[in-house]
Design an enzyme around this catalytic site. Structure first.
Site, mmCIF file in Angstrom:
data_model
loop_
_atom_site.group_PDB
_atom_site.id
_atom_site.type_symbol
_atom_site.label_atom_id
_atom_site.label_comp_id
_atom_site.label_asym_id
_atom_site.label_seq_id
_atom_site.Cartn_x
_atom_site.Cartn_y
_atom_site.Cartn_z
ATOM 1 N N ARG A 166 11.652 -1.127 10.885
ATOM 2 C CA ARG A 166 10.579 -0.890 11.852
ATOM 3 C C ARG A 166 10.548 -1.965 12.931
ATOM 4 O O ARG A 166 10.722 -3.129 12.639
ATOM 5 C CB ARG A 166 9.221 -0.848 11.121
ATOM 6 C CG ARG A 166 8.909 0.508 10.556
ATOM 7 C CD ARG A 166 7.744 0.520 9.613
ATOM 8 N NE ARG A 166 6.543 -0.175 10.060
ATOM 9 C CZ ARG A 166 5.398 -0.192 9.373
ATOM 10 N NH1 ARG A 166 5.323 0.482 8.220
ATOM 11 N NH2 ARG A 166 4.358 -0.855 9.804
ATOM 12 N N ARG B 61 -9.455 0.090 9.297
ATOM 13 C CA ARG B 61 -8.915 -1.248 9.553
ATOM 14 C C ARG B 61 -9.953 -2.172 10.149
ATOM 15 O O ARG B 61 -9.656 -3.304 10.471
ATOM 16 C CB ARG B 61 -7.761 -1.126 10.549
ATOM 17 C CG ARG B 61 -6.429 -1.023 9.865
ATOM 18 C CD ARG B 61 -5.395 -0.902 10.948
ATOM 19 N NE ARG B 61 -4.184 -1.558 10.595
ATOM 20 C CZ ARG B 61 -3.217 -0.971 9.899
ATOM 21 N NH1 ARG B 61 -3.359 0.245 9.452
ATOM 22 N NH2 ARG B 61 -2.114 -1.628 9.644
ATOM 23 N N LYS C 23 0.824 -1.213 0.000
ATOM 24 C CA LYS C 23 0.000 0.000 0.000
ATOM 25 C C LYS C 23 0.856 1.260 0.000
ATOM 26 O O LYS C 23 0.631 2.184 -0.782
ATOM 27 C CB LYS C 23 -0.933 0.020 1.229
ATOM 28 C CG LYS C 23 -1.787 -1.219 1.377
ATOM 29 C CD LYS C 23 -2.631 -1.199 2.636
ATOM 30 C CE LYS C 23 -1.887 -1.161 3.946
ATOM 31 N NZ LYS C 23 -1.099 -2.365 4.285
ATOM 32 N N ARG D 208 12.144 -5.208 4.847
ATOM 33 C CA ARG D 208 11.838 -3.805 4.512
ATOM 34 C C ARG D 208 12.800 -2.868 5.256
ATOM 35 O O ARG D 208 13.113 -3.062 6.420
ATOM 36 C CB ARG D 208 10.407 -3.455 4.913
ATOM 37 C CG ARG D 208 10.148 -1.941 4.792
ATOM 38 C CD ARG D 208 8.710 -1.582 4.875
ATOM 39 N NE ARG D 208 8.027 -2.128 6.030
ATOM 40 C CZ ARG D 208 6.709 -2.045 6.206
ATOM 41 N NH1 ARG D 208 5.957 -1.443 5.314
ATOM 42 N NH2 ARG D 208 6.151 -2.561 7.279
ATOM 43 N N ARG E 276 0.533 -9.228 13.525
ATOM 44 C CA ARG E 276 -0.129 -8.220 12.665
ATOM 45 C C ARG E 276 -0.979 -8.902 11.594
ATOM 46 O O ARG E 276 -2.074 -8.435 11.269
ATOM 47 C CB ARG E 276 0.914 -7.301 12.007
ATOM 48 C CG ARG E 276 1.526 -6.322 13.005
ATOM 49 C CD ARG E 276 2.795 -5.699 12.459
ATOM 50 N NE ARG E 276 2.581 -4.876 11.295
ATOM 51 C CZ ARG E 276 3.530 -4.575 10.403
ATOM 52 N NH1 ARG E 276 4.756 -5.048 10.561
ATOM 53 N NH2 ARG E 276 3.257 -3.807 9.377
#
Ligand code: AP5
Length: 210
Positions: free
Chosen positions: A158, A87, A14, A124, A169
């Protein structure tokens, strides 16, 4: 251009596609994750309150996130991308009531096999200055640990991209966010794209919907 709501599991791409939509089509991007992380790095009261929740991969309460979104949006100034909000169905109702009003919008679901996302997330890295998103497997910076776009060194990883938090998650996504698909399908505003494709192909799919 209609306002866009991007829905997808953590790591579905996203943020990557929102950055392309901003630079190529002039959208304004609102990521609730980015807004919350910015509060944490500023050390604000709100940041202190949500820091632990985010590190554990749980959802922050609906009204806190809605308020953060409300003070950071002005829909009369352009077309917005909502990335990471809503969400759950409760947030979708709040978004329509308090922010979207009568404005028209489209919802894009980034469909991808959830198992493939762990590797995307643990690899990431993000530029702490300009926010450019990298991946040590799929999109390496040309100089190690340095942002291609702004030259800043020390790309960040992160806290919630550690493997055990990623698993939590993904579970939160399945339980709370997936029901949104039926909600938006019922409104006739939902489109689904194949987010497992390379990023340029995913971008073309999104562009074709707009
Ligand atoms: P948030 O920051 O919104 O995280 P997220 O939804 O989990 O999404 P991500 O940012 O992890 O993934 P992305 O889909 O943007 O993927 P990206 O493009 O970076 O939220 C963080 C936390 O904040 C939440 O857990 C919660 O605690 C809190 N929060 C936020 N909003 C909230 C809300 N509304 N209510 C309550 N709490 C809230 O890509 C990922 C990686 O994959 C990158 O390395 C990228 O280079 C790579 N990649 C992207 N596309 C491709 C592709 N097509 N092929 C290969 N690699 C790709």
């Amino acid at each position: 251009m209609l306002h866009l709501i991007l829905i997808g599991a953590p790591g579905s791409g996203k943020g990557t596609q929102a950055a392309n939509l901003v630079s190529q089509l002039g959208y304004k991007h609102l990521s609730t994750g980015d807004l919350l992380r910015s509060e944490i790095s500023k050390g604000s009261e709100l940041g202190k309150r949500v820091s632990g929740i985010i590190s554990e991969g749980k959802l922050v309460d609906d009204m806190t996130v809605l308020e953060l979104l409300r003070v950071n949006s002005d829909l009369s100034s352009g077309s917005y991308i909502f990335d990471g909000f809503p969400r759950n169905v409760e947030q979708a109702v709040l978004l329509e009531k308090h922010i979207l009003g009568n404005n028209k919008f489209k919802v894009v679901y980034f469909e991808v096999d959830l198992e493939a996302l762990k590797s995307r997330l643990v690899n990431r890295r993000t530029c702490p200055k300009c926010g450019e998103i990298y991946n040590l497997v799929f999109k390496k910076p040309s100089r190690e640990d340095t942002c291609d776009k702004c030259g800043t060194s020390g790309l960040t990883h992160r806290k919630d991209d550690k493997e055990d938090v990623v698993v939590d998650r993904l579970n939160v996504f399945k339980q709370s966010t997936l029901p949104l698909l039926d909600y938006y399908n019922g409104q006739g505003v939902l489109s689904v794209i194949d987010a497992s494709l390379p990023t340029d192909k995913v971008f073309n799919s999104v562009k074709n919907l707009i």
